[in-house]
Write an enzyme that holds these catalytic residues in place. Structure first.
Site, PDB file in Angstrom:
ATOM      1  N   GLU A   1       0.796  -1.217   0.000  1.00  0.00           N
ATOM      2  CA  GLU A   1       0.000   0.000   0.000  1.00  0.00           C
ATOM      3  C   GLU A   1       0.833   1.274   0.000  1.00  0.00           C
ATOM      4  OE1 GLU A   1      -2.666  -3.246   1.408  1.00  0.00           O
ATOM      5  OE2 GLU A   1      -0.605  -2.638   1.884  1.00  0.00           O
TER       6      GLU A   1
ATOM      7  N   GLN B   1      -8.133  -2.289  -0.376  1.00  0.00           N
ATOM      8  CA  GLN B   1      -9.092  -3.391  -0.402  1.00  0.00           C
ATOM      9  C   GLN B   1     -10.075  -3.273   0.754  1.00  0.00           C
ATOM     10  OE1 GLN B   1      -7.814  -7.737  -0.142  1.00  0.00           O
ATOM     11  NE2 GLN B   1      -7.997  -7.412  -2.363  1.00  0.00           N
TER      12      GLN B   1
ATOM     13  N   HIS C   1     -11.282  -5.754   9.403  1.00  0.00           N
ATOM     14  CA  HIS C   1     -12.005  -5.484   8.158  1.00  0.00           C
ATOM     15  C   HIS C   1     -13.270  -4.660   8.405  1.00  0.00           C
ATOM     16  CE1 HIS C   1      -9.574  -9.068   7.270  1.00  0.00           C
ATOM     17  NE2 HIS C   1      -9.617  -8.701   6.002  1.00  0.00           N
TER      18      HIS C   1
END
Length: 674
Positions: free
Chosen positions: A413, A435, A480
């Site tokens: 990243e 993502q 997440h």
């Protein structure tokens, strides 16, 4: 004593020059000498001024001039170079006016940063130089982005980027080498191996024989070059540059050299053994080259004196010019104005042809239409090409735009965000997909230290949008599910957008891409397939920095964004007797305070709902601003509702308890009844 780099001590002179007369004309030899002498003369002047207290700090490159000068003169003037703080020769060899360099170092207006940064922390598009930031590593990714733009546009150019032996241990170094190798980018990665990272010797920095060996692991050509031999530096770089323009690929170059002065002057060199220091002083690139040119009959005492006198005169004149320049006097208005580049044009939503779309479809459509509108726009991210991304937002994009513009990336990243910045520097636009928003931590440094500060520091836009699928309610757990927008609203120079509806998502995403400033675009993945709305099918933009008043009432003001807006609407639908203003702020930075204050002054009560954990979130800042600006209108304390101050859990029951949604209803009723 064992000498660094396995060198063997020999008698003076130590540099074995090989004069290739098919390359080195007398004019070129004199140019190489004059540029090294200019750099050395300025260095010596700065050291005198430093002792006199007339400059505040200096990072000396004495002993390393052959690398900066040799590389710069071996490249074309239109090719980008990304130097570091010991590469004065790059700047002077590109013929930047000396008084502007002196003004830069003294914080004067004729410099390149309006006094906002010092030393070599600046760039200039006029001379195709992109300056460093103190974190070193990101500039390697920037070079990849610049080279990517050239390659996509079939422009035969090479980009050179500098780092040191110390910087080669950073993760960004390895990420950038991997990207450049996979994408076959024409980048010269130039390591100045000067013996020490500040005071840390090579033996404590890496455990390979040569740093050039690291190129092997990335399938990359690499070379070791005597960094004190100006002829070897120039010849090798010139040959490689010519080849790379026709056969794009990255090359890793390790220049063996030495820093004969401290990391910066205050550091000194007491940690360097005297024998080692003496050895390298004998290999002085300027002194040795001067002796060689005398031996070859290229220069004599008269020519040397002519160059020296001319340079000294130029330095004195330009130093006086910079020193006589007035001190910068600025204002709050002027300082704030330069945080972002002015941007005002907008395309209004059309009145005809609307269709119901899900939130995710609105994001995809906006991205697709922006790709059509801007042929210079690329999208980069993990699995976004043939696979279409983990949420399928870029599904079928490759068929329309090709793999050059829809690029799968390695998992790196930090370097990809830096590459997006570099791509923008070279007349492009970039959208980078994280993502999951949680993964942005791996790219935090280039966002807050490179993109955010770019325009304020040296007037250079950072034309990058970072898309961040975020949010809880989907049982994805601590890695997440975060809504981490507050990390970035605190950083001046970043615009932060967080829509709650498909109409806003499409229009604000298009606007973010049009905007030349860096924008973080948060997309709540829990809304992707649950929220639908009729929106125009044609391209349109919505202004960043304007809130939406969704419902009007007189009893209370509810302020929220993202999923919180839907939570608030759901609760109000059960309590029709509550007459509330609902404000969807939509963009967190810049924040529409005018709409907020107008509503609070009308209702006298306010509750702020965020999905983020409570402490230190955007709700806290809004509450403070309301207290400062609307205190006399308040009939009750400002109420903040946020999620628990814990990481977000995975289990459905635990997650429900964590989220602010479970506490909003009771807090709203209590405040209405206050």
């Amino acid at each position: 004593m064992k000498l660094q780099n396995n060198q063997v001590k020999t008698s003076y002179p130590l540099i074995p020059y090989e004069l290739d007369t098919s390359i080195f004309t007398n004019d070129l030899l004199l140019s190489l000498y004059e540029k090294m002498l200019l750099s050395r003369s300025i260095e010596e002047k700065m050291l005198i001024l430093l002792r006199q207290g007339k400059v505040s700090k200096w990072f000396s490159g004495i002993g390393q001039e052959a690398i900066s000068v040799g590389i710069t003169l071996a490249m074309d003037a239109e090719e980008y170079i990304l130097p570091m703080h010991r590469n004065l020769g790059v700047f002077t060899s590109r013929d930047i006016p000396l008084h502007r360099l002196f003004s830069q170092w003294q914080g004067k207006a004729s410099g390149f940063t309006k006094g906002r940064d010092r030393s070599f922390h600046f760039g200039t598009q006029d001379y195709k130089i992109i300056g460093m930031i103190s974190h070193l590593g990101p500039q390697l990714g920037v070079a990849c982005g610049i080279a990517l733009s050239d390659k996509i546009n079939n422009i035969e150019r090479v980009t050179a980027v500098f780092t040191g032996d110390g910087g080669s241990s950073e993760g960004d170094f390895h990420e950038a080498l991997n990207i450049a190798s996979v994408w076959k980018l024409p980048v010269l990665f130039c390591i100045e191996n000067n013996g020490y990272g500040l005071s840390t010797p090579l033996s404590e920095q890496y455990n390979c024989k040569d740093l050039a060996d690291r190129g092997v692991g990335y399938g990359m050509e690499s070379h070791i070059i005597d960094g004190n031999n100006i002829l070897e530096v120039y010849k090798k770089v010139k040959k490689l540059a010519i080849d790379l323009r026709k056969n794009p690929r990255p090359v890793l170059l390790e220049f063996k050299t030495f820093r004969v002065r401290g990391h910066e002057e205050a550091s000194g060199t007491k940690y360097v053994p005297e024998e080692e220091l003496s050895f390298w002083k004998a290999k002085d690139p300027l002194v040795n080259f001067e002796h060689f040119l005398q031996k070859e009959g290229v220069i004599n005492e008269e020519i040397k004196s002519g160059y020296s006198n001319q340079i000294q005169s130029k330095i004195d004149v330009d130093w006086k010019l910079a020193n006589d320049e007035a001190t910068i006097i600025s204002t709050d208005e002027a300082e704030l104005k330069d945080v972002f580049k002015d941007f005002s044009s907008i395309i209004e939503p059309p009145d005809t042809v609307i269709k119901e779309k899900r939130f995710i479809d609105a994001v995809s459509e906006g991205l697709y239409q922006s790709m059509e509108k801007y042929p210079e726009l690329i999208i980069m991210g993990q699995d976004i090409a043939a696979y279409g991304g983990v949420f399928k937002i870029t599904d079928n994009f490759v068929a329309r735009f090709g793999n050059d513009r829809v690029r799968n990336t390695p998992i790196c990243e930090s370097a990809i965000i830096a590459a997006g910045y570099g791509y923008g520097l070279n007349k492009g636009k970039a959208v980078v997909e994280m993502q999951f928003a949680d993964f942005v931590t791996s790219g935090f440094n280039p966002i807050v230290n490179l993109l955010a500060k770019s325009h304020y520091r040296w007037g250079q836009t950072a034309d990058v949008v970072i898309r961040l699928p975020c949010g809880g309610g989907v049982g994805a757990g601590p890695f997440h599910s975060q809504t981490n927008e507050a990390w970035f609203t605190k950083t001046p120079g970043l615009k932060v957008v967080y829509p709650a509806f498909p109409f806003d998502a499409k229009g604000l995403l298009n606007r973010a891409i049009s905007d030349p400033n860096p924008v973080l675009f948060f997309e709540h993945k829990g809304l992707y397939r649950t929220i639908k709305q009729e929106i125009p099918e044609a391209y349109y933009e919505l202004p960043i920095g304007e809130a939406a008043l969704l419902k009007e009432g007189t009893q209370i003001t509810i302020i929220s964004y993202g999923a919180g807006v839907h939570w608030a609407i759901e609760v109000l639908n059960r309590y029709e007797e509550i007459a509330a203003d609902i404000i969807d702020i939509r963009t967190l930075q810049p924040l529409d305070t005018q709409t907020i204050y107008k509503s609070v002054n009308k209702t006298g009560k306010v509750i702020i709902l965020q999905e983020d954990s409570l402490f230190g979130g955007i709700a806290s800042e809004i509450a403070a601003m309301i207290m400062e600006n609307c205190f006399e209108s308040l009939d009750a304390p400002v109420k903040r509702i946020g999620s628990l101050d814990t990481p977000i859990p995975f289990d459905a029951g635990l997650e429900e308890n964590y989220l602010a949604k479970s506490r909003f209803e009771n807090a709203l009723i209590e405040l209405v009844q206050f």
